[in-house]
Design a protein around this motif. Structure first.
Motif, PDB file in Angstrom:
ATOM      1  N   ALA A  84       8.619   0.135   4.148  1.00  0.00           N
ATOM      2  CA  ALA A  84       9.101   0.533   2.823  1.00  0.00           C
ATOM      3  C   ALA A  84       7.994   0.458   1.776  1.00  0.00           C
ATOM      4  CB  ALA A  84      10.281  -0.345   2.415  1.00  0.00           C
ATOM      5  N   VAL A  85       7.163  -0.582   1.843  1.00  0.00           N
ATOM      6  CA  VAL A  85       6.112  -0.704   0.834  1.00  0.00           C
ATOM      7  C   VAL A  85       5.039   0.362   1.037  1.00  0.00           C
ATOM      8  CG1 VAL A  85       4.524  -2.334   1.986  1.00  0.00           C
ATOM      9  CG2 VAL A  85       4.819  -2.441  -0.479  1.00  0.00           C
ATOM     10  N   VAL A  86       4.800   0.761   2.280  1.00  0.00           N
ATOM     11  CA  VAL A  86       3.863   1.857   2.542  1.00  0.00           C
ATOM     12  C   VAL A  86       4.401   3.155   1.958  1.00  0.00           C
ATOM     13  CG1 VAL A  86       2.812   3.290   4.335  1.00  0.00           C
ATOM     14  CG2 VAL A  86       2.832   0.805   4.586  1.00  0.00           C
ATOM     15  N   LYS A  87       5.685   3.416   2.179  1.00  0.00           N
ATOM     16  CA  LYS A  87       6.296   4.640   1.648  1.00  0.00           C
ATOM     17  C   LYS A  87       6.316   4.629   0.121  1.00  0.00           C
ATOM     18  CE  LYS A  87       7.123   6.455   5.618  1.00  0.00           C
ATOM     19  NZ  LYS A  87       6.486   7.737   6.033  1.00  0.00           N
ATOM     20  N   GLN A  88       6.511   3.458  -0.452  1.00  0.00           N
ATOM     21  CA  GLN A  88       6.527   3.362  -1.912  1.00  0.00           C
ATOM     22  C   GLN A  88       5.139   3.615  -2.480  1.00  0.00           C
ATOM     23  OE1 GLN A  88       8.124  -0.334  -3.367  1.00  0.00           O
ATOM     24  NE2 GLN A  88       8.198   0.360  -5.489  1.00  0.00           N
ATOM     25  N   GLY A 281      -4.176   3.474  -1.398  1.00  0.00           N
ATOM     26  CA  GLY A 281      -4.668   2.122  -1.170  1.00  0.00           C
ATOM     27  C   GLY A 281      -4.561   1.242  -2.395  1.00  0.00           C
ATOM     28  N   ASN A 282      -4.858   1.809  -3.555  1.00  0.00           N
ATOM     29  CA  ASN A 282      -4.738   1.054  -4.796  1.00  0.00           C
ATOM     30  C   ASN A 282      -3.292   0.641  -5.061  1.00  0.00           C
ATOM     31  OD1 ASN A 282      -7.482   1.247  -5.317  1.00  0.00           O
ATOM     32  ND2 ASN A 282      -7.280   3.092  -6.569  1.00  0.00           N
ATOM     33  N   HIS A 283      -2.375   1.569  -4.844  1.00  0.00           N
ATOM     34  CA  HIS A 283      -0.956   1.259  -5.039  1.00  0.00           C
ATOM     35  C   HIS A 283      -0.475   0.234  -4.014  1.00  0.00           C
ATOM     36  CE1 HIS A 283      -0.149   4.052  -8.259  1.00  0.00           C
ATOM     37  NE2 HIS A 283      -0.626   5.087  -7.565  1.00  0.00           N
ATOM     38  N   LEU A 284      -0.970   0.345  -2.801  1.00  0.00           N
ATOM     39  CA  LEU A 284      -0.577  -0.603  -1.761  1.00  0.00           C
ATOM     40  C   LEU A 284      -1.038  -2.017  -2.123  1.00  0.00           C
ATOM     41  CD1 LEU A 284       0.808  -0.571   1.051  1.00  0.00           C
ATOM     42  CD2 LEU A 284      -1.473  -0.460   2.050  1.00  0.00           C
ATOM     43  N   ARG A 285      -2.228  -2.127  -2.635  1.00  0.00           N
ATOM     44  CA  ARG A 285      -2.771  -3.421  -3.039  1.00  0.00           C
ATOM     45  C   ARG A 285      -1.941  -4.004  -4.188  1.00  0.00           C
ATOM     46  NH1 ARG A 285      -7.440  -1.911  -2.740  1.00  0.00           N
ATOM     47  NH2 ARG A 285      -7.746  -1.114  -4.857  1.00  0.00           N
ATOM     48  N   GLU A 286      -1.553  -3.141  -5.120  1.00  0.00           N
ATOM     49  CA  GLU A 286      -0.756  -3.603  -6.257  1.00  0.00           C
ATOM     50  C   GLU A 286       0.639  -4.032  -5.824  1.00  0.00           C
ATOM     51  OE1 GLU A 286       1.062  -1.840 -10.471  1.00  0.00           O
ATOM     52  OE2 GLU A 286      -0.228  -0.602  -9.202  1.00  0.00           O
TER      53      GLU A 286
END
Length: 496
Positions: A84-88, A281-286
């Motif tokens: 879910a976090v990857v899709k988000q 990647g930036n969004h995933l880190r956040e």
């Protein structure tokens, strides 16, 4: 395919769908007459999906194809949350590029948040062991997120003209970058729980080390009497070795932070806008709050599973250490009257259906078996990693499944070992003292004081006559009683 084969196939499909649909239908109002299935289509044709299901046709086909009875995705909440976090993260990146309308992006993000909070786990019925390099897992997530988002917008499930599992939820992505990224995130979060269990067990051994600090015993090498030590030093060592494995786990988990999200099919980023990997990647880190980083070479990281083999090997290392410790606990508590009998393990249950009074070391035995399982799982991961071909390893599902099961069983095993075994261990001080007094090997501690030749003569005479080393030393006036006790009761391993 013959007409008979086709009919049989349709019958099997109908039975399978109806069985799943029935479980949903039982929750509805008996007086309401509603269809129990809906029809969805894919490149193979159409299929019936339970009306109340948030999954779609791809998940339905996977449910029918993969029926080993292995654990389903729903048994691994950390993986569902990671998907879910990857899709988000990808929804936000797609929004940055104007590839999703704010309304659709918002609905997808809302759906992802529901999954990240632990809801709708029952909507992930696909088995972990599957063909297709994880495509069924990715599509299960795409379909559930799409249908949750559709309901959020007031649409019916399956209204894919509004939000499509592939067109919108999976935009700028491939299973080949989503799935390994989700596996790594789930392993990172699961490592937190594993480390917490490891810390609890380590503290249990620390507590026993302090409790047994002044109890002298005979150390052993090759199962033969060696030199004196304290029981506290023996237990302290278990804590030290486990802390070293904590450090190794942290190092291995550090490598899991490098992901190939944005690589799409084989690492070239095809079907994604330029720079998408960096944005996602930036969004995933956040979103994760973890130091996630995009691989510098997406083609290499898409086909390589070396990070998983390293992490699995580290789990195996921990398992081997735990098994060795449990071997020691079983041996030290053996008997209790005809074995070493140096420590007592808490009695957890009757040990025999025929021998009254027998109690077995069941908790250490359990942890031993978990270790055997983890060692076997590491071999599975190794073979799966070796089996990769060209631009993709198709066997990441068994890699993920093997590692997750190892992590969960290690965590549970360490918790049980701490609470049901180590915390309740007691020492048989009289037995330990008797072993020390009757040991010939303690003469080694006397060598600096009386010399090797004299020590050898005493050891030989003790062996031949059965007299204790202390008696012979005192009879020969080589040492005073206090001098002898000072050497034997000291802590040899604490001296530098």
């Amino acid at each position: 395919m013959t007409s008979t084969e086709s009919s049989v196939g349709q019958m099997v499909n109908t039975v399978a769908v109806d069985a799943v649909a029935k479980s949903f239908a039982t929750a509805s109002t008996p007086t309401t007459s509603t269809p129990t299935t809906r029809t969805e289509a894919d490149l193979l044709g159409s299929a019936r999906v339970p009306t109340e299901a948030y999954w779609g046709i791809h998940t339905q086909r996977a449910v029918e194809n993969f029926t080993l009875g292995a654990d389903r995705l729903e048994a691994f909440p950390s993986l569902v949350s990671a998907l879910a976090v990857v899709k988000q993260a990808c929804a936000r990146a797609n929004g940055d590029y104007g590839l999703l309308t704010p309304e659709v992006r918002g609905a997808i993000e809302w759906a992802c948040e529901q999954l990240r909070s632990g809801q709708y786990l029952d909507q992930f019925p696909v088995e972990m062991i599957q063909g297709g390099a994880g495509t069924s897992t990715n599509m299960n997530a795409n379909e559930v997120i799409a249908n949750l988002a559709l309901e959020r917008l007031g649409c019916e499930k399956g209204s894919y003209a509004v939000i499509h599992p592939n067109e919108q939820v999976n935009k700028s992505q491939s299973t080949n970058d989503v799935y390994p990224t989700a596996l790594k995130i789930a392993m990172i979060t699961s490592t937190d729980d594993l480390l917490a269990a490891l810390e609890r067990l380590t503290k249990s051994f620390d507590g026993k080390a302090a409790e047994f600090a002044d109890i002298v015993k005979i150390g052993r090498t090759q199962l033969q009497d060696a030199v004196p030590m304290t029981l506290g030093q023996e237990f302290e060592t278990y804590g030290v070795t486990l802390r070293r494995d904590r450090d190794r786990l942290l190092e291995a988990a550090g490598h899991l932070h490098e992901v190939n999200l944005g690589a799409t099919a084989i690492g070239t980023g095809i079907a994604a806008p330029a720079g998408f990997a960096v944005s996602a990647g930036n969004h995933l880190r956040e979103l994760t709050g973890r130091p996630m980083r995009t691989s510098e070479h997406l083609i290499e990281s898409t086909q390589d599973v070396g990070t998983f083999t390293l992490f699995s090997a580290t789990l195996k290392r921990l398992a081997v250490k735990l098994s060795k410790i449990c071997n020691d606990l079983r041996l030290l508590s053996s008997g209790p009257r005809s074995g070493l009998g140096e420590i007592n393990l808490p009695a957890r249950q009757a040990g025999s259906s025929i021998m009254p009074g027998k109690v077995n070391p069941v908790i250490p035995e359990l942890v031993n078996q978990i270790a055997f399982e983890v060692i076997g799982a590491d071999l599975t991961v190794t073979l799966a990693a070796e089996g990769g071909q060209l631009q993709l390893n198709a066997f990441e599902p068994i890699i993920g499944y093997s590692i997750f099961r190892s992590m969960e069983h290690l965590k549970q095993g360490m918790d049980l070992l701490a609470a049901f075994c180590v915390d309740g261990i007691t020492a048989n001080a009289e037995t330990l003292a008797g072993h020390v007094n009757g040991s010939i090997s303690i003469v080694t501690a006397l060598v600096p004081q009386i010399g090797y030749v004299a020590a050898t003569r005493i050891a030989r005479e003790a062996q031949e006559t059965g007299a204790s080393v202390k008696t012979l030393v005192l009879d020969l006036a080589l040492m005073t009683p206090d001098e002898f006790d000072d050497l034997i009761l000291m802590r040899p391993c604490s001296r530098l």
